[in-house]
Write an enzyme that holds these catalytic residues in place. Structure first.
Site, PDB file in Angstrom:
ATOM      1  CG  PHE A   1      -1.775   1.230   1.316  1.00 28.96           C
ATOM      2  CD1 PHE A   1      -2.896   1.355   0.505  1.00 28.96           C
ATOM      3  CD2 PHE A   1      -1.457   2.279   2.184  1.00 28.96           C
ATOM      4  CE1 PHE A   1      -3.691   2.498   0.554  1.00 28.96           C
ATOM      5  CE2 PHE A   1      -2.250   3.416   2.245  1.00 28.96           C
ATOM      6  CZ  PHE A   1      -3.365   3.525   1.427  1.00 28.96           C
ATOM      7  N   GLY A   2       0.650   2.136  -0.964  1.00 31.86           N
ATOM      8  CA  GLY A   2       1.391   3.404  -1.046  1.00 31.86           C
ATOM      9  C   GLY A   2       0.474   4.572  -0.758  1.00 31.86           C
ATOM     10  CE1 TYR A   3       2.569   5.135   3.924  1.00 38.45           C
ATOM     11  CE2 TYR A   3       2.641   7.521   4.150  1.00 38.45           C
ATOM     12  CZ  TYR A   3       3.156   6.273   4.445  1.00 38.45           C
ATOM     13  OH  TYR A   3       4.277   6.167   5.228  1.00 38.45           O
ATOM     14  N   GLY A   4       2.134   7.936  -0.269  1.00 39.69           N
ATOM     15  CA  GLY A   4       2.925   9.141  -0.520  1.00 39.69           C
ATOM     16  C   GLY A   4       3.503   9.058  -1.912  1.00 39.69           C
ATOM     17  CB  SER A   5       6.976   9.274  -3.220  1.00 44.05           C
ATOM     18  OG  SER A   5       7.593   8.190  -2.579  1.00 44.05           O
TER      19      SER A   5
ATOM     20  CD  GLU B   1       9.423   4.444   0.707  1.00 47.71           C
ATOM     21  OE1 GLU B   1       9.193   5.248   1.630  1.00 47.71           O
ATOM     22  OE2 GLU B   1       9.248   4.725  -0.501  1.00 47.71           O
TER      23      GLU B   1
HETATM   24  C1  SIN Z   1       4.576   5.769   0.649  1.00 47.95           C
HETATM   25  O1  SIN Z   1       4.504   6.457  -0.374  1.00 47.95           O
HETATM   26  O2  SIN Z   1       3.753   4.829   0.838  1.00 47.95           O
HETATM   27  C2  SIN Z   1       5.615   5.990   1.678  1.00 47.95           C
HETATM   28  C3  SIN Z   1       6.099   7.384   1.803  1.00 47.95           C
HETATM   29  C4  SIN Z   1       6.836   7.877   0.588  1.00 47.95           C
HETATM   30  O3  SIN Z   1       7.706   7.155   0.062  1.00 47.95           O
HETATM   31  O4  SIN Z   1       6.588   9.004   0.155  1.00 47.95           O
END
Ligand code: SIN
Length: 188
Positions: A24-28, A99
């Site tokens: 699951f990704g929530y940012g980049s 990460e």
């Molecule tokens: C993510 O995107 O899930 C983690 C935070 C990031 O790498 O920006």
């Protein structure tokens, strides 16, 4: 300050024997999928809220002038929307490296738009990691983001790309959009 979490994450072997794993990704990870995936689906996780509380010394800032990127803060009533990717376990070598500035893998339930769910992995930088910056007002966060830049580019680009990706998903995130609104005060 930074602390490389790669070695800790590599020890998480829970999904190693699986043919594929949901991430699951929530940012980049929403707007920059620099890894092969078998499938991608909009999704959400529960009990977490997205916050620009993590310092970035390696991607969107430097050791002396860190940027801010998102992490998740626990919030029992919250839902965090993002993008889920089905990947092979081998991809985690690259993901752990990407990460590495404070994020730890956590196993969590990932919910899809059709009502189904799967156990998968999310990267979270907790308040205990060395790069954690913690809460600040949306305006102060915007000011820091406006002037930070690192090897991956300007911190403002990360914010704008994330806001754009959330709009594309049709998801309103007051914290992210408020910071984006304040950014204009510093960037014009
Ligand atoms: C993510 O995107 O899930 C983690 C935070 C990031 O790498 O920006």
């Amino acid at each position: 300050m930074s602390l490389d979490t790669t070695a800790i994450n590599r020890r998480m072997a829970q999904f190693d024997s699986h043919a594929s794993v949901w991430l699951f990704g929530y940012g980049s990870l929403i707007f920059k999928a620099d890894f092969p995936f078998l499938e991608r689906r909009p999704a959400h996780i529960e009990g977490w809220t997205r916050r620009f509380w993590q310092g970035s010394h390696d991607h969107r800032g430097t050791e002396t002038a860190p940027g801010r990127v998102v992490t998740l803060a626990p919030d029992a009533d919250a839902v965090c929307h993002g993008m889920a990717y089905l990947v092979t376990p081998e991809e985690f070598a690259h993901l752990d490296y990407r990460e590495k500035n404070g994020y730890l893998r956590l196993a969590t339930a990932i919910h899809f738009e059709d009502g189904s769910a799967a156990e998968g992995i999310v990267y979270i930088a907790t308040h205990e990691n060395a790069a954690y910056l913690g809460p600040a007002s949306e305006r102060d966060i915007a000011r820091q983001i406006a002037f930070a830049r690192g090897p991956s580019g300007p911190n403002s680009e990360y914010l704008r790309e994330l806001a754009r990706a959330l709009r594309e998903l049709g998801k309103f995130d007051p914290h992210v959009f408020e910071i984006e609104r304040h950014l204009a005060e510093f960037h014009g």
